[in-house]
Design a protein around this motif. Structure first.
Motif, mmCIF file in Angstrom:
data_model
loop_
_atom_site.group_PDB
_atom_site.id
_atom_site.type_symbol
_atom_site.label_atom_id
_atom_site.label_comp_id
_atom_site.label_asym_id
_atom_site.label_seq_id
_atom_site.Cartn_x
_atom_site.Cartn_y
_atom_site.Cartn_z
ATOM 1 N N PHE A 12 0.857 -1.192 0.000
ATOM 2 C CA PHE A 12 0.000 0.000 0.000
ATOM 3 C C PHE A 12 0.887 1.234 0.000
ATOM 4 O O PHE A 12 2.085 1.167 0.315
ATOM 5 C CB PHE A 12 -0.924 0.012 1.225
ATOM 6 C CG PHE A 12 -0.202 -0.176 2.537
ATOM 7 C CD1 PHE A 12 0.362 0.891 3.223
ATOM 8 C CD2 PHE A 12 -0.068 -1.454 3.081
ATOM 9 C CE1 PHE A 12 1.043 0.705 4.419
ATOM 10 C CE2 PHE A 12 0.608 -1.650 4.284
ATOM 11 C CZ PHE A 12 1.161 -0.565 4.955
ATOM 12 N N ASP A 13 0.324 2.354 -0.373
ATOM 13 C CA ASP A 13 1.070 3.600 -0.413
ATOM 14 C C ASP A 13 1.524 3.970 0.997
ATOM 15 O O ASP A 13 0.706 4.040 1.916
ATOM 16 C CB ASP A 13 0.187 4.716 -0.989
ATOM 17 C CG ASP A 13 1.005 5.835 -1.608
ATOM 18 O OD1 ASP A 13 1.903 5.538 -2.417
ATOM 19 O OD2 ASP A 13 0.759 7.007 -1.271
ATOM 20 N N GLY A 14 2.834 4.151 1.173
ATOM 21 C CA GLY A 14 3.385 4.482 2.485
ATOM 22 C C GLY A 14 3.928 3.289 3.243
ATOM 23 O O GLY A 14 4.348 3.425 4.393
ATOM 24 N N ALA A 50 -1.733 -4.609 -4.760
ATOM 25 C CA ALA A 50 -2.148 -3.391 -4.079
ATOM 26 C C ALA A 50 -3.500 -2.956 -4.606
ATOM 27 O O ALA A 50 -3.893 -3.296 -5.731
ATOM 28 C CB ALA A 50 -1.116 -2.287 -4.273
ATOM 29 N N GLU A 56 -4.165 0.291 -4.883
ATOM 30 C CA GLU A 56 -3.867 1.474 -5.687
ATOM 31 C C GLU A 56 -3.349 1.096 -7.067
ATOM 32 O O GLU A 56 -2.690 0.072 -7.229
ATOM 33 C CB GLU A 56 -2.821 2.356 -4.985
ATOM 34 C CG GLU A 56 -3.254 2.886 -3.622
ATOM 35 C CD GLU A 56 -2.812 2.014 -2.462
ATOM 36 O OE1 GLU A 56 -2.817 2.503 -1.331
ATOM 37 O OE2 GLU A 56 -2.468 0.834 -2.704
ATOM 38 N N ILE A 67 3.550 2.680 -6.145
ATOM 39 C CA ILE A 67 3.248 3.153 -4.792
ATOM 40 C C ILE A 67 4.512 3.722 -4.170
ATOM 41 O O ILE A 67 5.626 3.321 -4.510
ATOM 42 C CB ILE A 67 2.681 2.022 -3.909
ATOM 43 C CG1 ILE A 67 3.716 0.901 -3.744
ATOM 44 C CG2 ILE A 67 1.384 1.486 -4.468
ATOM 45 C CD1 ILE A 67 3.317 -0.137 -2.720
ATOM 46 N N GLN A 68 4.330 4.671 -3.275
ATOM 47 C CA GLN A 68 5.454 5.295 -2.583
ATOM 48 C C GLN A 68 5.656 4.616 -1.232
ATOM 49 O O GLN A 68 4.686 4.344 -0.524
ATOM 50 C CB GLN A 68 5.193 6.792 -2.379
ATOM 51 C CG GLN A 68 5.044 7.580 -3.665
ATOM 52 C CD GLN A 68 6.317 7.574 -4.489
ATOM 53 O OE1 GLN A 68 7.416 7.759 -3.949
ATOM 54 N NE2 GLN A 68 6.186 7.362 -5.785
ATOM 55 N N THR A 69 6.902 4.354 -0.885
ATOM 56 C CA THR A 69 7.206 3.786 0.429
ATOM 57 C C THR A 69 7.549 4.896 1.398
ATOM 58 O O THR A 69 7.782 6.047 0.997
ATOM 59 C CB THR A 69 8.388 2.808 0.346
ATOM 60 O OG1 THR A 69 9.597 3.556 0.117
ATOM 61 C CG2 THR A 69 8.201 1.803 -0.777
ATOM 62 N N ASP A 70 7.604 4.561 2.680
ATOM 63 C CA ASP A 70 7.944 5.575 3.671
ATOM 64 C C ASP A 70 9.433 5.884 3.690
ATOM 65 O O ASP A 70 9.883 6.747 4.452
ATOM 66 C CB ASP A 70 7.456 5.162 5.061
ATOM 67 C CG ASP A 70 8.180 3.945 5.613
ATOM 68 O OD1 ASP A 70 9.045 3.378 4.908
ATOM 69 O OD2 ASP A 70 7.875 3.536 6.757
ATOM 70 N N SER A 106 9.897 4.326 -4.697
ATOM 71 C CA SER A 106 8.633 3.968 -5.333
ATOM 72 C C SER A 106 8.734 2.531 -5.831
ATOM 73 O O SER A 106 9.804 2.067 -6.227
ATOM 74 C CB SER A 106 8.316 4.907 -6.491
ATOM 75 O OG SER A 106 9.308 4.824 -7.501
#
Length: 330
Positions: free
Chosen positions: A11-13, A44, A46, A50-53, A57
């Motif tokens: 998931f994003d984040g 996912a 999305e 997706i962007q990680t924390d 990406s």
């Protein structure tokens, strides 16, 4: 026979480390270690990268439809812990669980499974720092803050960070045998087996001491002679400690009691003997230190929810020819 499908939900984040845990265990070709070739799918809700924390990406190749075929669904972590679960993911988790897929929540991934309503009336765990929040959000869950992972049969949840690796190894061990899990642990340089009931915190001595060396040597001697009798007093004496001091130090060092640790080590040895040899149940029980096939059977039932005979049938390369010979023992 098709390859087992493992779906990990990103998931994003998401933290790259949390996503890497199921990738490490199930994402690589482990057939040389005696494991099947997993069909590993990162998916996912999305669309697009997706962007990680961590600022990276990730291009995710699958959407949530991957859960519809998965044998194991893994939620490696989660975000927005108090927000309702998005309907598409909630529905995908419900469908996967209903058709018999194993649902796994690593670390904060437990929150997503709880939000899907799959943990009501069950026991679960998560990262120790978030157990109170999980209890507050879902009072119908029996939250255990003091264990590494909880196996409820069709749903498995783990504590935080490194405990996710222990949980994934536990799944490998339960499905493909102790020897395969041991080879995998050795290959990726992990502790081969930490029981789910082991404490999340483990206090360790700050520096080696002569007493600590004797303590470690005493435990090494127990591991080398599991078939022999080992009382708490005799091992404490070998470590140069009083019974009370030994008990306290053992709990701080391992996160469990000496009796439980010894039983776990003996069960693990019995698993390997059942997988790798055609020795009789009485001989396996004797060499593992249980004394009798009855005691061996009781410990297998308590810890593995199966019998030694059934375990041998599932995991031993000797099972087809030996089944009749051992059927009268158990």
């Amino acid at each position: 026979m098709r390859n087992p499908i493992i779906a990990a939900v990103a998931f994003d984040g998401i933290s790259p480390f949390h996503l890497s845990v199921p990738c490490l265990v199930f994402g690589a070709d482990r057939t040389k270690l005696g494991l099947p070739r997993f069909d590993f799918r990162v998916c996912a809700a999305e669309e697009g990268p997706i962007q990680t924390d961590a600022g990276l990406s990730i291009s995710v190749p699958h959407d949530l439809s991957a859960l519809d075929e998965a044998d194991i669904v893994i939620i490696p972590s989660w975000k927005d812990l108090e927000a309702p679960l998005a309907a598409p993911l909630k529905g995908a988790l419900e469908r996967a669980h209903e058709r018999g897929a194993l649902i796994v929540g690593l670390c904060l991934g437990t929150f997503a499974i709880a939000a899907a309503g799959l943990l009501a009336g069950r026991k679960a765990t998560t990262h120790w720092a978030y157990t109170d929040q999980l209890k507050a959000l879902h009072p119908d869950i029996a939250v255990d803050a003091d264990v590494l992972y909880v196996d409820e049969g069709d749903i498995v949840t783990s504590a935080g960070v490194a405990a996710g690796l222990d949980c994934c190894l536990h799944i490998v061990r339960a499905r493909y045998g102790a020897e395969a899990a041991l080879r995998l642990a050795r290959h990726v340089m992990l502790s081969p087996h930490r029981q789910g009931g082991q404490a999340q915190f483990i206090e360790r001595p700050l520096a080696p001491t002569p007493t600590a060396d004797r303590f470690a040597k005493a435990l090494d001697e127990v591991l080398a002679t599991l078939g022999e009798a080992h009382s708490l007093d005799s091992v404490a004496d070998a470590a140069g400690l009083t019974r009370r001091t030994f008990t306290r130090r053992f709990q701080k060092t391992t996160g469990t009691s000496f009796g439980d640790w010894l039983a776990d080590q003996r069960v693990a040895l019995a698993q390997r003997l059942l997988e790798q040899t055609d020795k009789s149940m009485d001989m396996v029980a004797f060499e593992a230190g249980f004394g009798s096939a009855t005691s061996l059977r009781q410990h297998f039932s308590a810890r593995l929810k199966t019998s030694p005979m059934q375990y041998r049938r599932e995991f031993s390369r000797h099972a087809p020819s030996d089944r009749a010979a051992y059927s009268t023992v158990l």
